[in-house]
Design a protein around this motif. Structure first.
Motif, PDB file in Angstrom:
ATOM      1  N   MET A 164       0.831  -1.199   0.000  1.00 42.20           N
ATOM      2  CA  MET A 164       0.000   0.000   0.000  1.00 42.20           C
ATOM      3  C   MET A 164       0.861   1.243   0.000  1.00 42.20           C
ATOM      4  N   ASP A 165       0.275   2.351  -0.420  1.00 39.44           N
ATOM      5  CA  ASP A 165       0.920   3.658  -0.398  1.00 39.44           C
ATOM      6  C   ASP A 165       0.414   4.402   0.831  1.00 39.44           C
ATOM      7  N   ILE A 166       1.316   4.719   1.750  1.00 41.69           N
ATOM      8  CA  ILE A 166       0.880   5.345   3.001  1.00 41.69           C
ATOM      9  C   ILE A 166       0.363   6.764   2.813  1.00 41.69           C
ATOM     10  N   MET A 206      -4.932   3.556   4.060  1.00 44.85           N
ATOM     11  CA  MET A 206      -4.546   3.401   5.451  1.00 44.85           C
ATOM     12  C   MET A 206      -5.762   3.123   6.340  1.00 44.85           C
ATOM     13  N   ALA A 207      -6.887   3.725   6.006  1.00 40.53           N
ATOM     14  CA  ALA A 207      -8.116   3.433   6.750  1.00 40.53           C
ATOM     15  C   ALA A 207      -8.518   1.979   6.565  1.00 40.53           C
ATOM     16  N   THR A 208      -8.405   1.482   5.332  1.00 40.29           N
ATOM     17  CA  THR A 208      -8.716   0.083   5.037  1.00 40.29           C
ATOM     18  C   THR A 208      -7.772  -0.849   5.792  1.00 40.29           C
ATOM     19  N   LEU A 209      -6.485  -0.519   5.797  1.00 41.91           N
ATOM     20  CA  LEU A 209      -5.493  -1.309   6.520  1.00 41.91           C
ATOM     21  C   LEU A 209      -5.852  -1.419   7.998  1.00 41.91           C
ATOM     22  N   CYS A 210      -6.120  -0.279   8.623  1.00 43.40           N
ATOM     23  CA  CYS A 210      -6.374  -0.281  10.063  1.00 43.40           C
ATOM     24  C   CYS A 210      -7.706  -0.947  10.402  1.00 43.40           C
ATOM     25  N   ARG A 211      -8.705  -0.775   9.537  1.00 42.81           N
ATOM     26  CA  ARG A 211      -9.962  -1.484   9.757  1.00 42.81           C
ATOM     27  C   ARG A 211      -9.756  -2.986   9.635  1.00 42.81           C
ATOM     28  N   LEU A 246      -1.942   8.579   9.927  1.00 36.45           N
ATOM     29  CA  LEU A 246      -1.826   7.257  10.536  1.00 36.45           C
ATOM     30  C   LEU A 246      -2.023   7.275  12.046  1.00 36.45           C
ATOM     31  N   ILE A 247      -1.517   8.279  12.716  1.00 36.31           N
ATOM     32  CA  ILE A 247      -1.593   8.304  14.183  1.00 36.31           C
ATOM     33  C   ILE A 247      -3.036   8.182  14.678  1.00 36.31           C
ATOM     34  N   PRO A 248      -3.990   8.979  14.185  1.00 40.87           N
ATOM     35  CA  PRO A 248      -5.365   8.805  14.661  1.00 40.87           C
ATOM     36  C   PRO A 248      -5.972   7.455  14.315  1.00 40.87           C
ATOM     37  N   TYR A 249      -5.546   6.854  13.205  1.00 47.85           N
ATOM     38  CA  TYR A 249      -6.051   5.535  12.838  1.00 47.85           C
ATOM     39  C   TYR A 249      -5.485   4.440  13.745  1.00 47.85           C
ATOM     40  N   ILE A 250      -4.189   4.554  14.059  1.00 49.41           N
ATOM     41  CA  ILE A 250      -3.492   3.481  14.764  1.00 49.41           C
ATOM     42  C   ILE A 250      -3.619   3.595  16.277  1.00 49.41           C
TER      43      ILE A 250
END
Length: 216
Positions: free
Chosen positions: A58-60, A66-71, A118-122
């Motif tokens: 994925m491209d960060i 990134m939302a899909t990754l974290c979900r 990323l921080i709010p997602y992770i």
């Protein structure tokens, strides 16, 4: 899954890949990078050593990815024990008066904006007891390092704010300073450099691992 879970952004090569291999005996690795082939090579090395990984090419800089990754991490595992952020864009060295707009824009997108997304997602995945690790490379103010130095400094400033904000609540945020290593990025910055005094990436990963895993 009883094994701990480590997300590594920028895992395809360099220190990120070395840390993935170093953590694999104790963690399932979620490896994120743009280069599918390099991720597959990392996966092969992890499997040979008896570990396991989930590859996420994925491209960060794409928030939706990134939302899909974290979900996906949430839905599959429910939480995350460790996040190592080693993804970086190294713009060509240039006088500040000659920085190309495209180089500045990409540097900010990868090195500063992506971590801010990323921080709010992770953070919810890490919870109170997880750990996030950033890697400093203090080039801000050095000649010809304008785009890289400024964007990397912005990333570390953001990480330091998050670190200060979470002292009592978690997650634990660490900022580490790796030794100079013979990476492709360093070769781009210092072509023709004598690389023999530089620290091997696997040796540096082994040195940093106790700091990464230590409880402060």
């Amino acid at each position: 899954m009883t094994q701990k879970l480590a997300l590594i952004t920028g895992a395809s090569r360099g220190l990120g890949a070395a840390l993935a291999e170093a953590l694999a005996p104790t963690h399932h690795i979620v490896a994120v990078a743009r280069t599918t082939g390099a991720l597959e090579e990392l996966d092969d090395r992890i499997k040979v050593a008896g570990g396991s990984a989930t590859l996420a090419p994925m491209d960060i800089t794409v928030p939706e990815a990134m939302a899909t990754l974290c979900r996906g991490i949430h839905d599959r595992w429910g939480q995350l024990d460790l996040w190592l952020h080693s993804a970086i864009h190294a713009a060509p060295l240039s006088p500040a008066s000659s920085v190309a707009v495209k180089d500045w824009t990409k540097s900010i997108a990868v090195n500063a904006t992506a971590p801010s997304v990323l921080i709010p997602y992770i953070a919810p995945l890490l919870g109170q007891h997880g750990r996030a690790v950033f890697f400093d490379d203090p080039r801000a103010g050095e000649k010809f390092f304008g785009a890289y130095g400024a964007s990397k400094a912005a990333q570390i400033a953001l990480a330091r704010s998050w670190q200060a904000e979470t002292v009592k609540t978690g997650p634990q945020v660490k900022i580490l300073s790796p030794q100079p290593m013979p990476t492709a990025i360093r070769a781009r910055f210092f072509p023709g450099e004598d690389r023999s005094p530089l620290t091997d990436i696997h040796s540096e990963a082994a040195r940093l691992l106790p700091e990464i895993l230590a409880e402060d």
